[in-house]
Every structure is written in C-alpha cells, then in structure tokens.
Motif scaffolding. Structure first.
Motif, PDB file in Angstrom:
ATOM      1  N   GLN A 115       0.865  -1.168   0.000  1.00  0.00           N
ATOM      2  CA  GLN A 115       0.000   0.000   0.000  1.00  0.00           C
ATOM      3  C   GLN A 115       0.905   1.222   0.000  1.00  0.00           C
ATOM      4  O   GLN A 115       1.799   1.340   0.833  1.00  0.00           O
ATOM      5  CB  GLN A 115      -0.881  -0.017   1.247  1.00  0.00           C
ATOM      6  N   LEU A 116       0.715   2.113  -0.957  1.00  0.00           N
ATOM      7  CA  LEU A 116       1.469   3.364  -1.045  1.00  0.00           C
ATOM      8  C   LEU A 116       0.437   4.478  -0.948  1.00  0.00           C
ATOM      9  O   LEU A 116      -0.188   4.837  -1.944  1.00  0.00           O
ATOM     10  CB  LEU A 116       2.241   3.422  -2.365  1.00  0.00           C
ATOM     11  N   VAL A 119      -2.888   3.849  -2.778  1.00  0.00           N
ATOM     12  CA  VAL A 119      -2.613   3.101  -4.007  1.00  0.00           C
ATOM     13  C   VAL A 119      -2.173   1.676  -3.659  1.00  0.00           C
ATOM     14  O   VAL A 119      -1.273   1.483  -2.847  1.00  0.00           O
ATOM     15  CB  VAL A 119      -1.526   3.824  -4.843  1.00  0.00           C
ATOM     16  N   GLU A 120      -2.824   0.704  -4.329  1.00  0.00           N
ATOM     17  CA  GLU A 120      -2.484  -0.698  -4.103  1.00  0.00           C
ATOM     18  C   GLU A 120      -1.310  -1.116  -4.966  1.00  0.00           C
ATOM     19  O   GLU A 120      -1.140  -0.631  -6.087  1.00  0.00           O
ATOM     20  CB  GLU A 120      -3.682  -1.602  -4.428  1.00  0.00           C
ATOM     21  N   GLY A 121      -0.503  -2.032  -4.422  1.00  0.00           N
ATOM     22  CA  GLY A 121       0.652  -2.534  -5.152  1.00  0.00           C
ATOM     23  C   GLY A 121       0.954  -3.968  -4.785  1.00  0.00           C
ATOM     24  O   GLY A 121       0.297  -4.563  -3.920  1.00  0.00           O
ATOM     25  N   ARG A 137       7.968  -4.788  -8.529  1.00  0.00           N
ATOM     26  CA  ARG A 137       6.920  -4.070  -7.795  1.00  0.00           C
ATOM     27  C   ARG A 137       6.012  -3.423  -8.821  1.00  0.00           C
ATOM     28  O   ARG A 137       6.491  -2.818  -9.791  1.00  0.00           O
ATOM     29  CB  ARG A 137       7.502  -2.967  -6.909  1.00  0.00           C
ATOM     30  N   TYR A 139       2.303  -0.988  -9.121  1.00  0.00           N
ATOM     31  CA  TYR A 139       1.283  -0.172  -8.461  1.00  0.00           C
ATOM     32  C   TYR A 139       0.258   0.223  -9.515  1.00  0.00           C
ATOM     33  O   TYR A 139       0.620   0.518 -10.665  1.00  0.00           O
ATOM     34  CB  TYR A 139       1.893   1.109  -7.861  1.00  0.00           C
TER      35      TYR A 139
END
Length: 173
Positions: A115-116, A119-121, A137, A139
């Motif tokens: 989680q950023l 925003v999901e990643g 990675r 996103y």
C-alpha cells in the motif's frame, strides 16, 4: 550548465533532478515529466517507448527507463491503459493479471501486497527460465500501471541496491 545537460540527456527531454542524497551515493533521481512518480537509479538511464499489446491488434505506449550496472538491470516504467479495458476492475484483479503475465514462462514467489498511500501494489520475485530473477513491484493508480524491476542473477533480491531502488519509488503530482 553541465547539470542541466545531464538532466535533459537522462530523460530524453523529460525533467529530471539530481538530489544531494542521491549524488552523495552516486544514484540519480529520475522524475519524468508527466510520469507522476520519482525513483532513484544507480546510473544514467536509457529511455525507450515500448508498445504493449492490449488485444484485438491494439497496443498502448509504455515509457521505460533502464539503468544497467554490473549486469543488473534497474527498470522503471509506466503505461496508461484505456478505461474500456480496466473499467470496473478492482486494482487487486489488475495487479494479479500483471503478475501472471510477468511470470509467464517461469514462476513467481515471495508475493506480498503493498500500500502506497491509497494506491495498491504488489511485490514478487519472478524466476525466469534462464535462472535469472526479476524482483518486481507494481502499483495501479488512476488508470496507470507503474512497474519497477530489478533483473539479475539469483540472490539479487537480497542486495541492498535492490531495496534502495524499490524503496525510493514515490508518487508525485
């Protein structure tokens, strides 16, 4: 003047900045104009526009910045998908499909959700048929897929430079 020339050269005309911390470590901040992100790279990147197939003979352009140091590739890319393709799809579903595509012809392991902000990643390691691994990675934010990859020999996933690259990624306006 030299710094300005290097910034233009680094990004193929996009805006890039060299931060004090990155310079001290020998790393460069890459922040492409309109890219909506920043990331530190270990060397001057080569910029390419690659067509990504989206079905029915159509494709969309993906912007990709690649730095190679000691046979390890550090790649930061982004691509905007048309709403007709992703409309109504949850970020989790999109990220799973991206992961499955990245692992085609190989396998993946060590997956974890990220989680950023809001925003999901995802982060996972793709084991390629040739024995290399790609620590990846991804996103998904507002119709744009951001992808970071460190590609090299097995063991690259535990190297400090891999973590430095992946952890330096940030979304910006």
């Amino acid at each position: 003047m030299r710094r300005r020339f290097l910034a233009v050269l680094m990004t193929g005309g996009a805006a890039a900045l060299l931060t004090q911390a990155a310079r001290a470590q020998g790393w460069l901040e890459y922040k492409p104009e309109g890219g909506r992100f920043r990331v530190d790279l270990p060397a001057l990147p080569k910029i390419a526009i690659v067509q990504v197939p989206i079905g029915n003979g159509n494709s969309v352009p993906m912007t990709e910045a690649t730095s190679v140091v000691s046979r390890v590739a550090y790649i930061a890319s982004y691509v905007d998908y048309p709403p007709a393709i992703t409309k109504g799809a949850a970020a989790d579903v999109i990220l799973s499909k991206v992961r499955d595509g990245a692992a085609a012809g190989g396998s993946y392991r060590d997956e974890r959700k990220l989680q950023l902000g809001r925003v999901e990643g995802r982060e996972y390691t793709v084991v390629q048929g040739n024995g290399n691994v790609a620590v990846t990675r991804t996103y998904w934010a507002r119709g744009r897929l951001f992808t970071l990859v460190v590609d090299g020999k097995a063991g690259i996933e535990t190297q400090p430079a891999t973590r430095q690259f992946l952890d330096s990624f940030a979304l910006v306006q």
